[in-house]
Motif scaffolding. Sequence first.
Motif, mmCIF file in Angstrom:
data_model
loop_
_atom_site.group_PDB
_atom_site.id
_atom_site.type_symbol
_atom_site.label_atom_id
_atom_site.label_comp_id
_atom_site.label_asym_id
_atom_site.label_seq_id
_atom_site.Cartn_x
_atom_site.Cartn_y
_atom_site.Cartn_z
ATOM 1 N N MET A 73 0.841 -1.211 0.000
ATOM 2 C CA MET A 73 0.000 0.000 0.000
ATOM 3 C C MET A 73 0.873 1.256 0.000
ATOM 4 S SD MET A 73 -3.187 0.568 -0.116
ATOM 5 C CE MET A 73 -4.226 1.814 0.587
ATOM 6 N N LYS A 74 0.693 2.088 -1.001
ATOM 7 C CA LYS A 74 1.476 3.334 -1.036
ATOM 8 C C LYS A 74 0.858 4.391 -0.126
ATOM 9 C CE LYS A 74 3.806 3.076 -5.418
ATOM 10 N NZ LYS A 74 4.039 3.713 -6.706
ATOM 11 N N THR A 75 1.720 5.223 0.439
ATOM 12 C CA THR A 75 1.211 6.327 1.261
ATOM 13 C C THR A 75 0.769 7.466 0.339
ATOM 14 O OG1 THR A 75 3.345 7.424 1.367
ATOM 15 C CG2 THR A 75 2.890 5.779 3.075
ATOM 16 N N ASP A 76 0.003 8.394 0.912
ATOM 17 C CA ASP A 76 -0.398 9.582 0.153
ATOM 18 C C ASP A 76 0.816 10.297 -0.444
ATOM 19 O OD1 ASP A 76 -3.062 9.256 0.623
ATOM 20 O OD2 ASP A 76 -3.318 11.061 1.853
ATOM 21 N N LEU A 77 1.860 10.405 0.380
ATOM 22 C CA LEU A 77 3.023 11.166 -0.088
ATOM 23 C C LEU A 77 3.702 10.471 -1.267
ATOM 24 C CD1 LEU A 77 4.707 12.679 3.102
ATOM 25 C CD2 LEU A 77 3.001 13.666 1.588
ATOM 26 N N GLU A 78 3.738 9.140 -1.233
ATOM 27 C CA GLU A 78 4.324 8.393 -2.366
ATOM 28 C C GLU A 78 3.465 8.543 -3.621
ATOM 29 O OE1 GLU A 78 6.527 4.777 0.118
ATOM 30 O OE2 GLU A 78 4.421 4.589 -0.431
ATOM 31 N N ILE A 79 2.157 8.445 -3.435
ATOM 32 C CA ILE A 79 1.250 8.572 -4.585
ATOM 33 C C ILE A 79 1.360 9.973 -5.193
ATOM 34 C CG2 ILE A 79 -1.205 8.611 -5.264
ATOM 35 C CD1 ILE A 79 -1.626 6.494 -2.989
ATOM 36 N N PHE A 80 1.420 10.979 -4.315
ATOM 37 C CA PHE A 80 1.540 12.365 -4.767
ATOM 38 C C PHE A 80 2.866 12.562 -5.509
ATOM 39 C CE2 PHE A 80 2.941 16.740 -4.267
ATOM 40 C CZ PHE A 80 1.798 17.486 -4.506
ATOM 41 N N ASP A 81 3.931 12.069 -4.913
ATOM 42 C CA ASP A 81 5.265 12.241 -5.485
ATOM 43 C C ASP A 81 5.348 11.595 -6.875
ATOM 44 O OD1 ASP A 81 7.908 13.124 -5.310
ATOM 45 O OD2 ASP A 81 8.610 11.175 -4.629
ATOM 46 N N ASP A 82 4.783 10.404 -7.030
ATOM 47 C CA ASP A 82 4.786 9.726 -8.336
ATOM 48 C C ASP A 82 3.977 10.519 -9.363
ATOM 49 O OD1 ASP A 82 6.213 7.708 -7.172
ATOM 50 O OD2 ASP A 82 4.551 6.274 -7.071
ATOM 51 N N SER A 83 2.833 11.024 -8.925
ATOM 52 C CA SER A 83 1.978 11.786 -9.833
ATOM 53 C C SER A 83 2.672 13.090 -10.248
ATOM 54 C CB SER A 83 0.632 12.080 -9.156
ATOM 55 O OG SER A 83 -0.151 12.913 -9.979
ATOM 56 N N LEU A 84 3.300 13.745 -9.258
ATOM 57 C CA LEU A 84 4.028 14.991 -9.542
ATOM 58 C C LEU A 84 5.114 14.732 -10.590
ATOM 59 C CD1 LEU A 84 4.012 17.918 -8.504
ATOM 60 C CD2 LEU A 84 5.763 17.268 -6.845
ATOM 61 N N ALA A 85 5.807 13.605 -10.463
ATOM 62 C CA ALA A 85 6.867 13.277 -11.420
ATOM 63 C C ALA A 85 6.277 13.095 -12.828
ATOM 64 C CB ALA A 85 7.609 12.015 -10.981
ATOM 65 N N ARG A 86 5.108 12.445 -12.911
ATOM 66 C CA ARG A 86 4.487 12.270 -14.247
ATOM 67 C C ARG A 86 4.081 13.630 -14.817
ATOM 68 N NH1 ARG A 86 2.346 7.724 -11.466
ATOM 69 N NH2 ARG A 86 0.415 8.825 -10.979
ATOM 70 N N CYS A 87 3.568 14.517 -13.960
ATOM 71 C CA CYS A 87 3.177 15.859 -14.433
ATOM 72 C C CYS A 87 4.413 16.660 -14.852
ATOM 73 C CB CYS A 87 2.432 16.614 -13.334
ATOM 74 S SG CYS A 87 0.800 15.933 -12.984
ATOM 75 N N TYR A 88 5.450 16.620 -14.022
ATOM 76 C CA TYR A 88 6.653 17.407 -14.297
ATOM 77 C C TYR A 88 7.416 16.873 -15.510
ATOM 78 C CZ TYR A 88 6.427 20.219 -9.959
ATOM 79 O OH TYR A 88 6.078 21.105 -8.972
ATOM 80 N N ALA A 89 7.095 15.669 -15.952
ATOM 81 C CA ALA A 89 7.743 15.144 -17.153
ATOM 82 C C ALA A 89 7.407 16.023 -18.355
ATOM 83 C CB ALA A 89 7.308 13.706 -17.401
ATOM 84 N N SER A 90 6.310 16.757 -18.280
ATOM 85 C CA SER A 90 5.967 17.660 -19.377
ATOM 86 C C SER A 90 6.209 19.112 -18.985
ATOM 87 C CB SER A 90 4.493 17.503 -19.750
ATOM 88 O OG SER A 90 4.140 18.583 -20.598
ATOM 89 N N PRO A 91 7.018 19.804 -19.777
ATOM 90 C CA PRO A 91 7.257 21.227 -19.462
ATOM 91 C C PRO A 91 5.980 22.059 -19.604
ATOM 92 C CG PRO A 91 8.343 20.602 -21.544
ATOM 93 C CD PRO A 91 7.752 19.338 -20.955
ATOM 94 N N ARG A 92 4.982 21.488 -20.258
ATOM 95 C CA ARG A 92 3.722 22.218 -20.462
ATOM 96 C C ARG A 92 2.827 22.224 -19.221
ATOM 97 N NH1 ARG A 92 1.134 25.467 -22.447
ATOM 98 N NH2 ARG A 92 -0.714 24.347 -23.119
ATOM 99 N N PHE A 93 3.106 21.337 -18.256
ATOM 100 C CA PHE A 93 2.205 21.188 -17.110
ATOM 101 C C PHE A 93 1.994 22.512 -16.362
ATOM 102 C CE2 PHE A 93 2.147 20.196 -12.406
ATOM 103 C CZ PHE A 93 0.791 19.936 -12.328
ATOM 104 N N LEU A 94 3.090 23.147 -15.953
ATOM 105 C CA LEU A 94 2.911 24.373 -15.168
ATOM 106 C C LEU A 94 2.496 25.556 -16.047
ATOM 107 C CD1 LEU A 94 5.666 24.019 -12.427
ATOM 108 C CD2 LEU A 94 3.196 23.671 -12.215
ATOM 109 N N GLU A 95 2.867 25.504 -17.321
ATOM 110 C CA GLU A 95 2.361 26.541 -18.247
ATOM 111 C C GLU A 95 0.846 26.459 -18.302
ATOM 112 O OE1 GLU A 95 6.041 26.190 -21.385
ATOM 113 O OE2 GLU A 95 4.028 26.349 -22.223
ATOM 114 N N ARG A 96 0.362 25.232 -18.426
ATOM 115 C CA ARG A 96 -1.091 25.012 -18.504
ATOM 116 C C ARG A 96 -1.773 25.460 -17.210
ATOM 117 N NH1 ARG A 96 -5.582 25.577 -20.828
ATOM 118 N NH2 ARG A 96 -7.088 23.912 -20.545
ATOM 119 N N PHE A 97 -1.127 25.157 -16.055
ATOM 120 C CA PHE A 97 -1.707 25.602 -14.783
ATOM 121 C C PHE A 97 -1.861 27.124 -14.779
ATOM 122 C CE2 PHE A 97 -0.593 27.765 -10.838
ATOM 123 C CZ PHE A 97 -1.828 27.627 -10.202
#
Length: 139
Positions: free
Chosen positions: A1-25
Motif C-alpha cells: 500500500m502506497k502512502t499519500d506522499l508516495e502517490i503524490f510524489d509519483d503523480s508529480l513526477a508524471r506531471c513534471y515530465a511535461s514542461p507544459r504542465f505548469l504553463e497550462r496551470f
Amino acid sequence: MKTDLEIFDDSLARCYASPRFLERFYELFLEASPLAREKFAGTDLAQQRRMLKASLVLMMLSAGDRPEGQVHMERIASVHGGGGHAIPAELYDVWLECLLKAVAEFDPKTDADLLTVWRRVLEPGIAFMKSRYDRPAKH
Ligand code: HEM
C-alpha cells in the motif's frame, strides 16, 4: 500500500515530465481569476513556474511534517500575506482547482482517488497560507 506522499510524489513526477504542465496551470489560473491576472501583471511567468515547481515539493514535505518544509512554507506564506502580496484566502481555492485540472490533463493515471490524494497532501499547506492572510509579512 502506497502512502499519500508516495502517490503524490509519483503523480508529480508524471506531471513534471511535461514542461507544459505548469504553463497550462498558469493559463487556467489566469483565465479563471481577474484578480490573479492583476497580481501577476508584472511577473516573469517562466521564473514563477520554477518557483511553483519547487513549492509543490516543499508543500509535500511540509505535509509530512518535515521541519525543512515548514521553514520554507513560513516564508512563502508570509510573502503572500496581508503585508505582502495580500492574496485573499478564496484565491487559494481557485488556485487548487486549476492545479487539479492541469493534473488531470497531464497525469495519464488520473482518477478521482488520485485527485483526492492531491487535495489531502496540499490541504495543510493551503490552510497555512490562508491563515497568514491577516498577518503582516516579515521579509
Ligand atoms: C499554496 C499556493 C502557493 C504557493 C506554494 C506559492 C508560491 C510562491 C512562491 C514560492 C513565490 C516566490 C516568493 C518569493 O518572492 O520568494 C510566489 C510569488 C508570488 N505569488 Fe504565489 N504561491 C501560491 C499561491 C498564490 C496565489 C493563490 C496567488 C494569487 C494570485 C499568488 C500570487 C503570487 C504573486 C503575485 C507572487 C509574486 C510574483 C512576482 O514576483 O512578481 N500565489 N508564490
